[in-house]
Design an enzyme around this catalytic site. Sequence first.
Site, PDB file in Angstrom:
ATOM      1  N   SER A 276       0.721  -1.162  -0.077  1.00 49.47           N
ATOM      2  CA  SER A 276      -0.053  -0.077   0.040  1.00 49.47           C
ATOM      3  C   SER A 276       0.936   1.251  -0.033  1.00 49.47           C
ATOM      4  O   SER A 276       1.095   1.910   1.111  1.00 49.47           O
ATOM      5  CB  SER A 276      -0.791  -0.018   1.187  1.00 49.47           C
ATOM      6  OG  SER A 276      -1.646   1.263   1.261  1.00 49.47           O
ATOM      7  N   ILE A 277       1.503   1.312  -1.055  1.00 46.61           N
ATOM      8  CA  ILE A 277       2.390   2.514  -1.432  1.00 46.61           C
ATOM      9  C   ILE A 277       1.729   3.709  -1.432  1.00 46.61           C
ATOM     10  O   ILE A 277       2.007   4.834  -0.853  1.00 46.61           O
ATOM     11  CB  ILE A 277       3.331   2.260  -2.486  1.00 46.61           C
ATOM     12  CG1 ILE A 277       4.032   0.838  -2.444  1.00 46.61           C
ATOM     13  CG2 ILE A 277       4.275   3.450  -2.598  1.00 46.61           C
ATOM     14  CD1 ILE A 277       4.794   0.611  -1.182  1.00 46.61           C
TER      15      ILE A 277
ATOM     16  N   LEU B 201       1.041   5.606  -4.364  1.00 49.62           N
ATOM     17  CA  LEU B 201       1.352   6.232  -5.521  1.00 49.62           C
ATOM     18  C   LEU B 201       2.231   7.290  -5.203  1.00 49.62           C
ATOM     19  O   LEU B 201       2.291   8.315  -5.786  1.00 49.62           O
ATOM     20  CB  LEU B 201       0.336   6.603  -6.325  1.00 49.62           C
ATOM     21  CG  LEU B 201      -0.692   5.746  -7.165  1.00 49.62           C
ATOM     22  CD1 LEU B 201      -1.879   6.013  -7.486  1.00 49.62           C
ATOM     23  CD2 LEU B 201       0.119   5.229  -8.490  1.00 49.62           C
TER      24      LEU B 201
ATOM     25  N   CYS C 258      -5.540   1.271  -9.025  1.00 56.92           N
ATOM     26  CA  CYS C 258      -4.862   1.426  -7.808  1.00 56.92           C
ATOM     27  C   CYS C 258      -5.669   1.174  -6.721  1.00 56.92           C
ATOM     28  O   CYS C 258      -6.628   2.101  -6.495  1.00 56.92           O
ATOM     29  CB  CYS C 258      -3.885   2.613  -7.618  1.00 56.92           C
ATOM     30  SG  CYS C 258      -2.949   2.510  -5.931  1.00 56.92           S
TER      31      CYS C 258
END
Lengths: 309, 263
Positions: free
Chosen positions: A70-71, A73, A130
């Site tokens: 769960s970066i 973006l 995403c």
Amino acid sequence: MDKLEIELFGIKFKNPVWVASGTFGYGVEGAKIYDISKLGAVVTKGLSLRPREGNPMPRIAETPCGMLNSIGLQNPGVEAFIKKIYPIIKDIDTHFIANVFGETEEEYMEVIRILEDVPKIVAYELNVSCPNVKKGGVVFGQDPVVLRSLIEKIKAFAKKPLLVKLSPNVTDITEFAKICIEAKADGIVLINTLVGMKIDIYNERPFLATKTGGLSGPAILPIAVRMIWQTYEKYGKAIPIIGVGGITTHIDALEHILAGASAVQVGTANFYKPLSPLDVIEGIKNHLDTKNLKHFKELIGRAHRLDIK
Amino acid sequence: MNFSLNVFNYYNIFMKDLRLKVLRNERVGKHTYLMILELKEHIDIKPGHFVMIKPNDTFDPLNRRAFAIADVEYDSLYIYYDIVGKGTSIMSSLKEGDSVDTLMPLGNGLFEPSVDKLNIVLAGGIGISGVSLFCKLLKAKNLNFKVYYGARSKEHIVMLDWFEKYGIPIEIYTDDGSFGKKGFVTDALENLENANIYACGPTPMLKSVQAISKQKGFDSYISLENPMACGYGVCLGCVVKSKNGYIRTCVEGPVFKSDEVML
């Protein structure tokens, strides 16, 4: 002609093995390990109009044969990409495809407008899948009406081909593929990560800061293959499919191709096996030799042949 | 090779993905093992660099694990590691002659000694293997330095033989007083003035180093050990909060100026 060369949406790729968005940065780091000009293409980490800080930590968690991320973006924004990163990669002899993200239709369009004049970017990969951001992303990819409108608006002005990376977190992936075809997208990319979750049993709470994350890695290979299969079955003649999900070896890549992918992207394997894309390229070549095939194109969708009446 | 000049110049180091043979793998402390890997080519490893290791070819665990490089000698790479989970547990079962996948040298933020000030090296737990190579450099350069090492208790202490071999004096603190002084390794900073601090250890210790350094005006450098998926800058899973947003522990670190990052 090279056995692996393929032309898709008017662009010639030296081979069908690309690296997936979010698993290879902008190519700078990979270029310190091997000659990345051997890749068919590099799909960049998602680019947004403004810089994005990304999600709080922890952002990653390992799960059986896969991982959650769960970066959020995190990226420097499209302008900083052009000013600071593009000069480093512009002479590398492979294609770059920009993964494009926005919170609104206008933001998506603005990022693409800015990238229209960047010569090395040959196509766009629309990030409408995403699962780790509150606004944008999968909000576009899970709503047929919104998705159609976005693709149509971009296709109205964009000069470069538009690929749409779809979310697997839907009931019927082919419905969304149909919208992409009707709205005149140039290709579809299957699949993005699946929403998953891990619990920290000692602290008795979700492991990731955002609670849920996107599952990637070998664990999702059969899901990607199934979704490519379903989509190719219905629309294989109408639009090229780019396969992504769970590819580590040429065997995995060939499954994608036989199910209907015209090219594949190596993703999470870039983390645990950085040389994986090169092995996939070599492995496909050897497979063609063993099977005495002239070109890998003969294999695209070939697993469907017994179903054709 | 078909790199552009720009890529060459971006950072100075290049990374190598190598399959290395295990020369030795043995238990050296209560939860700590020493693995020695065979290096068949020269790799320019500097204090602060780390290595990613995958102990087997299966997908569970999936990713490589990050380890400090404790020492490099002729054709041997020294890794000290604690067993903390599935990956390190599998690693501990490897035998001489087995092999592992590695990626190194990793990291751009490295330990740079001060030539005029006293260099204070602080290690907590397995963090001792993150500063040993730096101690070797300080000794080789004949610089003014002192090494302090904190551990939970006597049975957790490792690498003393290594420090003895190189003739590097080391002062030890244990939480329970079972060896050396009783207390935390950061106690060593109490009566200190005008020094550079270099620390590697658990987060509470590094936070304490940050606080003391701010109060006393020390130039401090801390080496972080965030879990990583890739180790070379592409996954963005190991980031740490800085004044300029999240930065990568693996590329911008693992050594940071202590006031640069928020733990």
